[in-house]
Scaffold this motif. Structure first.
Motif, PDB file in Angstrom:
ATOM      1  N   ARG A   9     -21.634  33.180  11.471  1.00 36.03           N
ATOM      2  CA  ARG A   9     -22.484  32.032  11.795  1.00 36.03           C
ATOM      3  C   ARG A   9     -23.377  32.328  12.994  1.00 36.03           C
ATOM      4  O   ARG A   9     -24.544  31.965  13.010  1.00 36.03           O
ATOM      5  N   ARG A  10     -22.827  33.034  14.009  1.00 37.35           N
ATOM      6  CA  ARG A  10     -23.589  33.273  15.237  1.00 37.35           C
ATOM      7  C   ARG A  10     -23.892  34.732  15.539  1.00 37.35           C
ATOM      8  O   ARG A  10     -24.723  35.022  16.397  1.00 37.35           O
ATOM      9  N   LEU A  11     -23.222  35.645  14.868  1.00 40.68           N
ATOM     10  CA  LEU A  11     -23.301  37.055  15.243  1.00 40.68           C
ATOM     11  C   LEU A  11     -23.825  37.950  14.124  1.00 40.68           C
ATOM     12  O   LEU A  11     -23.681  37.631  12.947  1.00 40.68           O
ATOM     13  N   VAL A  12     -24.350  39.076  14.542  1.00 40.42           N
ATOM     14  CA  VAL A  12     -24.632  40.191  13.648  1.00 40.42           C
ATOM     15  C   VAL A  12     -23.781  41.347  14.152  1.00 40.42           C
ATOM     16  O   VAL A  12     -23.754  41.636  15.352  1.00 40.42           O
ATOM     17  N   LEU A  13     -23.065  41.987  13.250  1.00 39.64           N
ATOM     18  CA  LEU A  13     -22.273  43.175  13.566  1.00 39.64           C
ATOM     19  C   LEU A  13     -22.940  44.327  12.845  1.00 39.64           C
ATOM     20  O   LEU A  13     -23.072  44.292  11.618  1.00 39.64           O
ATOM     21  N   ARG A  14     -23.377  45.311  13.586  1.00 37.54           N
ATOM     22  CA  ARG A  14     -24.044  46.455  12.973  1.00 37.54           C
ATOM     23  C   ARG A  14     -23.482  47.738  13.565  1.00 37.54           C
ATOM     24  O   ARG A  14     -22.875  47.722  14.630  1.00 37.54           O
ATOM     25  N   GLU A 109     -14.652  35.287  15.962  1.00 38.95           N
ATOM     26  CA  GLU A 109     -15.639  35.265  14.878  1.00 38.95           C
ATOM     27  C   GLU A 109     -15.931  36.692  14.404  1.00 38.95           C
ATOM     28  O   GLU A 109     -15.988  36.960  13.200  1.00 38.95           O
ATOM     29  N   ALA A 110     -16.121  37.602  15.347  1.00 40.16           N
ATOM     30  CA  ALA A 110     -16.392  38.993  14.996  1.00 40.16           C
ATOM     31  C   ALA A 110     -15.178  39.632  14.322  1.00 40.16           C
ATOM     32  O   ALA A 110     -15.315  40.329  13.307  1.00 40.16           O
ATOM     33  N   ALA A 111     -13.991  39.408  14.879  1.00 38.95           N
ATOM     34  CA  ALA A 111     -12.778  40.002  14.309  1.00 38.95           C
ATOM     35  C   ALA A 111     -12.522  39.473  12.898  1.00 38.95           C
ATOM     36  O   ALA A 111     -12.121  40.234  12.009  1.00 38.95           O
ATOM     37  N   ARG A 112     -12.778  38.179  12.658  1.00 44.89           N
ATOM     38  CA  ARG A 112     -12.608  37.632  11.308  1.00 44.89           C
ATOM     39  C   ARG A 112     -13.567  38.316  10.327  1.00 44.89           C
ATOM     40  O   ARG A 112     -13.195  38.599   9.189  1.00 44.89           O
ATOM     41  N   ALA A 113     -14.791  38.581  10.771  1.00 43.40           N
ATOM     42  CA  ALA A 113     -15.750  39.281   9.906  1.00 43.40           C
ATOM     43  C   ALA A 113     -15.262  40.690   9.586  1.00 43.40           C
ATOM     44  O   ALA A 113     -15.384  41.150   8.440  1.00 43.40           O
ATOM     45  N   LEU A 114     -14.707  41.383  10.579  1.00 44.54           N
ATOM     46  CA  LEU A 114     -14.173  42.724  10.343  1.00 44.54           C
ATOM     47  C   LEU A 114     -12.991  42.671   9.374  1.00 44.54           C
ATOM     48  O   LEU A 114     -12.890  43.509   8.462  1.00 44.54           O
ATOM     49  N   LEU A 115     -12.109  41.698   9.555  1.00 48.01           N
ATOM     50  CA  LEU A 115     -10.970  41.559   8.652  1.00 48.01           C
ATOM     51  C   LEU A 115     -11.422  41.248   7.228  1.00 48.01           C
ATOM     52  O   LEU A 115     -10.927  41.845   6.267  1.00 48.01           O
ATOM     53  N   GLU A 116     -12.346  40.324   7.082  1.00 46.61           N
ATOM     54  CA  GLU A 116     -12.854  39.974   5.755  1.00 46.61           C
ATOM     55  C   GLU A 116     -13.469  41.212   5.090  1.00 46.61           C
ATOM     56  O   GLU A 116     -13.236  41.473   3.916  1.00 46.61           O
ATOM     57  N   HIS A 117     -14.242  41.956   5.844  1.00 45.32           N
ATOM     58  CA  HIS A 117     -14.837  43.184   5.316  1.00 45.32           C
ATOM     59  C   HIS A 117     -13.738  44.167   4.890  1.00 45.32           C
ATOM     60  O   HIS A 117     -13.821  44.772   3.814  1.00 45.32           O
ATOM     61  N   GLY A 118     -12.725  44.311   5.726  1.00 46.33           N
ATOM     62  CA  GLY A 118     -11.640  45.234   5.402  1.00 46.33           C
ATOM     63  C   GLY A 118     -10.869  44.829   4.158  1.00 46.33           C
ATOM     64  O   GLY A 118     -10.622  45.656   3.274  1.00 46.33           O
ATOM     65  N   PHE A 119     -10.517  43.564   4.071  1.00 50.59           N
ATOM     66  CA  PHE A 119      -9.710  43.101   2.937  1.00 50.59           C
ATOM     67  C   PHE A 119     -10.537  42.915   1.674  1.00 50.59           C
ATOM     68  O   PHE A 119     -10.180  43.405   0.609  1.00 50.59           O
ATOM     69  N   GLU A 120     -11.637  42.199   1.782  1.00 53.14           N
ATOM     70  CA  GLU A 120     -12.427  41.892   0.589  1.00 53.14           C
ATOM     71  C   GLU A 120     -13.399  43.002   0.229  1.00 53.14           C
ATOM     72  O   GLU A 120     -13.578  43.319  -0.940  1.00 53.14           O
ATOM     73  N   GLY A 121     -14.044  43.588   1.233  1.00 56.38           N
ATOM     74  CA  GLY A 121     -15.032  44.621   0.960  1.00 56.38           C
ATOM     75  C   GLY A 121     -14.430  45.981   0.669  1.00 56.38           C
ATOM     76  O   GLY A 121     -14.906  46.710  -0.199  1.00 56.38           O
TER      77      GLY A 121
END
Length: 179
Positions: A9-14, A109-121
């Motif tokens: 929602r607020r961040l970009v992780l690159r 928020e960032a850690a949840r994005a990393l986890l989602e990427h790890g599990f789902e992606g």
């Protein structure tokens, strides 16, 4: 490296870039920000060396170090990568943000994005986290993220608590098959 950007929602992780060094050096100039990292990143030359090591390393597809950006400004970094301390094939997550952004939910928020990427992606069955016992904010965040403490020991040259988070499709020991 992570092939695509991750957005919240607020961040970009690159993927981490050497161009991030000046801003990361500002973030980590505060000793409180780098105290849990195992290396004093409060000096720009050390940040450059650290970033060079990470950007030149080889990671499995979809893994590596990422820079966290808020409104286009670097506020921290994180990683999702094979662990250097736990037995293979353990994949480890980590996060760190500058003090000016503590308490705003951005690390979570960032850690949840990393986890989602790890599990789902990436289809990972589990993700591991190593947290220093004195790092209360990260211990609380690990709990909020659904990590379970499974051990403790000396990792990266200091005492750490060892946490794991299982993916939703990971079979649980003793779980009965669904009918």
């Amino acid at each position: 490296m992570v092939a695509t950007l991750l957005r919240t929602r607020r961040l970009v992780l690159r993927p981490l870039e050497l161009a991030d060094v000046p801003r990361l050096a500002e973030v980590f100039a505060d000793p409180e920000t780098s105290r849990w990292l195992g290396r004093d990143l409060s000096r720009p030359e050390v940040v450059r060396e650290w970033a060079e090591e990470r950007t030149s390393a080889s990671y499995p597809e979809g893994m590596g170090y990422l820079t966290f950006l808020l409104d286009g400004v670097v506020i921290g970094y994180g990683h999702l990568r094979p662990s250097h301390e736990l037995p293979a094939p353990a994949v480890e997550i980590g996060w760190s943000i500058g003090r000016a952004h503590w308490g705003l939910g951005l690390a979570g928020e960032a850690a949840r994005a990393l986890l989602e990427h790890g599990f789902e992606g990436l289809g990972l069955p589990a993700v591991w986290a190593l947290v220093r016992p004195e790092n209360e904010p990260s211990l609380r965040l690990a709990g909020r993220l659904g990590f379970v403490e499974v051990a403790s020991g000396v990792h990266y040259g200091a005492e750490h608590r060892v946490f794991v988070r299982l993916g939703e499709t990971t079979p649980r020991v003793g779980a009965l098959p669904r009918r």
